[in-house]
Design a protein around this motif. Structure first.
Motif, mmCIF file in Angstrom:
data_model
loop_
_atom_site.group_PDB
_atom_site.id
_atom_site.type_symbol
_atom_site.label_atom_id
_atom_site.label_comp_id
_atom_site.label_asym_id
_atom_site.label_seq_id
_atom_site.Cartn_x
_atom_site.Cartn_y
_atom_site.Cartn_z
ATOM 1 N N UNK A 87 0.852 -1.185 0.000
ATOM 2 C CA UNK A 87 0.000 0.000 0.000
ATOM 3 C C UNK A 87 0.885 1.230 0.000
ATOM 4 N N UNK A 88 0.510 2.222 0.763
ATOM 5 C CA UNK A 88 1.291 3.452 0.824
ATOM 6 C C UNK A 88 2.459 3.276 1.803
ATOM 7 N N UNK A 89 3.680 3.284 1.261
ATOM 8 C CA UNK A 89 4.883 3.059 2.074
ATOM 9 C C UNK A 89 5.038 4.116 3.150
ATOM 10 N N UNK A 90 4.700 5.349 2.830
ATOM 11 C CA UNK A 90 4.930 6.445 3.770
ATOM 12 C C UNK A 90 3.953 6.374 4.952
ATOM 13 N N UNK A 91 2.732 5.976 4.688
ATOM 14 C CA UNK A 91 1.784 5.776 5.787
ATOM 15 C C UNK A 91 2.236 4.608 6.659
ATOM 16 N N UNK A 92 2.674 3.535 6.013
ATOM 17 C CA UNK A 92 3.151 2.377 6.766
ATOM 18 C C UNK A 92 4.329 2.754 7.648
ATOM 19 N N UNK A 93 5.320 3.422 7.092
ATOM 20 C CA UNK A 93 6.513 3.768 7.880
ATOM 21 C C UNK A 93 6.163 4.734 9.001
ATOM 22 N N UNK A 94 5.260 5.651 8.747
ATOM 23 C CA UNK A 94 4.799 6.585 9.782
ATOM 24 C C UNK A 94 4.151 5.818 10.942
ATOM 25 N N UNK B 136 9.376 6.034 -8.008
ATOM 26 C CA UNK B 136 8.339 5.894 -9.038
ATOM 27 C C UNK B 136 7.270 6.971 -8.948
ATOM 28 N N UNK B 137 7.068 7.506 -7.759
ATOM 29 C CA UNK B 137 5.997 8.472 -7.564
ATOM 30 C C UNK B 137 4.637 7.824 -7.408
ATOM 31 N N UNK B 138 4.603 6.528 -7.119
ATOM 32 C CA UNK B 138 3.329 5.825 -6.953
ATOM 33 C C UNK B 138 2.660 6.155 -5.626
ATOM 34 N N UNK B 139 3.451 6.275 -4.560
ATOM 35 C CA UNK B 139 2.904 6.493 -3.218
ATOM 36 C C UNK B 139 2.907 7.977 -2.890
ATOM 37 N N UNK B 140 1.840 8.440 -2.280
ATOM 38 C CA UNK B 140 1.695 9.845 -1.904
ATOM 39 C C UNK B 140 2.357 10.080 -0.548
ATOM 40 N N UNK B 141 3.480 10.831 -0.508
ATOM 41 C CA UNK B 141 4.124 11.066 0.792
ATOM 42 C C UNK B 141 3.384 12.081 1.654
ATOM 43 N N UNK B 142 2.432 12.817 1.048
ATOM 44 C CA UNK B 142 1.734 13.860 1.788
ATOM 45 C C UNK B 142 0.591 13.337 2.640
ATOM 46 N N UNK B 143 0.474 12.015 2.756
ATOM 47 C CA UNK B 143 -0.539 11.454 3.670
ATOM 48 C C UNK B 143 -0.118 11.660 5.120
ATOM 49 N N UNK B 144 1.148 12.010 5.332
ATOM 50 C CA UNK B 144 1.636 12.316 6.683
ATOM 51 C C UNK B 144 2.341 13.661 6.641
ATOM 52 N N UNK B 145 2.721 14.153 7.790
ATOM 53 C CA UNK B 145 3.405 15.445 7.866
ATOM 54 C C UNK B 145 4.736 15.373 7.119
ATOM 55 N N UNK B 146 5.249 16.524 6.654
ATOM 56 C CA UNK B 146 6.515 16.521 5.911
ATOM 57 C C UNK B 146 7.616 15.799 6.683
ATOM 58 N N UNK B 147 8.302 14.912 5.981
ATOM 59 C CA UNK B 147 9.318 14.056 6.601
ATOM 60 C C UNK B 147 10.534 13.959 5.700
#
Length: 278
Positions: free
Chosen positions: A156-163, A199-210
């Protein structure tokens, strides 16, 4: 003719580079078995070699007891800001899809009679769809006292997962369970997670700037980073984006798997057709 020659040279160079990467990454010393994939359906269910290795590792961990699966679909629960569906409908669909994926994994290990399972959301520590004789008392126990045989961290979204993973890093690293990372789960298992930006597939803006370049992954493969869903079309992008800090970098084909055993060398198991897609 010149274009074809250059393309062939580029492919050969990439192939040799992948071989060097895999040799470097193979010098892993793991405390548990780990399988890094782009897709469970293709990389396990569609790859008999990986399926056999995974089944053996999980049954060895479970011993004579039931297989205990902690399924983590957190990455797929990230809300899509561009979706026309309401957040409630998005969550409902995501949870339904996650349950279907978990059921396929349970069936792979012999069904509910052999494989107990819980679904753990790292975001709020909640447990869903609990199917176990003696289930974990709380979400935190699903990775600890319950002593799972297998932890599957889905895509899924890597950035949400890592957050959401921030407070679980120690528990995920210290667990003795077989770790299966799928897509986002494979990226977060690596040393660095910013390959998810390429790739730009995952939206990093689902969480605060990191600062994602500074955000560590679980580092389950002794310094290796991962780039899933790889194909020839991504060769130029990978060559452009990779940096020395990403080495070793393993590019995961859709039906391939990078296997890190407790004993022996880590290795890449290619898709059934054979060969590297790099």
């Amino acid at each position: 003719m010149m274009v074809r020659s250059l393309l062939l040279l580029s492919t050969v160079h990439a192939f040799r580079q992948q071989l060097r990467t895999l040799r470097a990454a193979s010098r892993c010393f793991a405390s548990r078995d780990a399988f890094l994939l782009s897709s469970f359906s293709e990389g396990v269910l569609g790859n008999a070699d990986v399926a056999a290795l995974l089944r053996e590792a999980v049954e060895d961990k479970a011993g004579d007891g039931a297989i205990k699966l902690a399924f983590i679909p957190t990455a797929s629960y990230a809300l899509r800001r561009t979706s026309v569906r309401t957040p409630g409908v998005q969550r409902q669909r995501s949870r339904r899809d996650a349950k279907q994926k978990r059921d396929r994994i349970v069936d792979f290990f012999g069904g509910p009679e052999r494989c107990e399972a819980v679904t753990l959301d790292l975001w709020d520590s909640s447990l869903k769809h609990v199917s176990a004789a003696a289930p974990p008392a709380a979400g935190a126990d699903a990775l600890g006292a319950w002593d799972p045989s297998l932890v599957v961290v889905d895509g899924g979204n890597t950035f949400w997962l890592r957050h959401c993973m921030e407070d679980w890093l120690a528990a995920l690293r210290d667990s003795a369970a077989v770790y299966v990372g799928v897509s986002a789960g494979s990226i977060c298992a690596g040393k660095h997670v910013d390959t998810a930006l390429w790739k730009g597939w995952d939206d990093p803006d689902v969480v605060e700037p990191t600062d994602w370049a500074a955000a560590p992954g679980l580092d389950l493969a002794d310094g290796t980073s991962f780039f899933p869903h790889y194909g020839d079309e991504w060769a130029g992008l990978v060559a452009e984006k990779r940096e020395p800090r990403h080495e070793p970098l393993v590019c995961l084909d859709e039906a391939g798997a990078f296997v890190v055993p407790k004993e022996g060398d880590a290795r890449y198991v290619p898709p059934p057709a054979g060969g590297f897609n790099d």
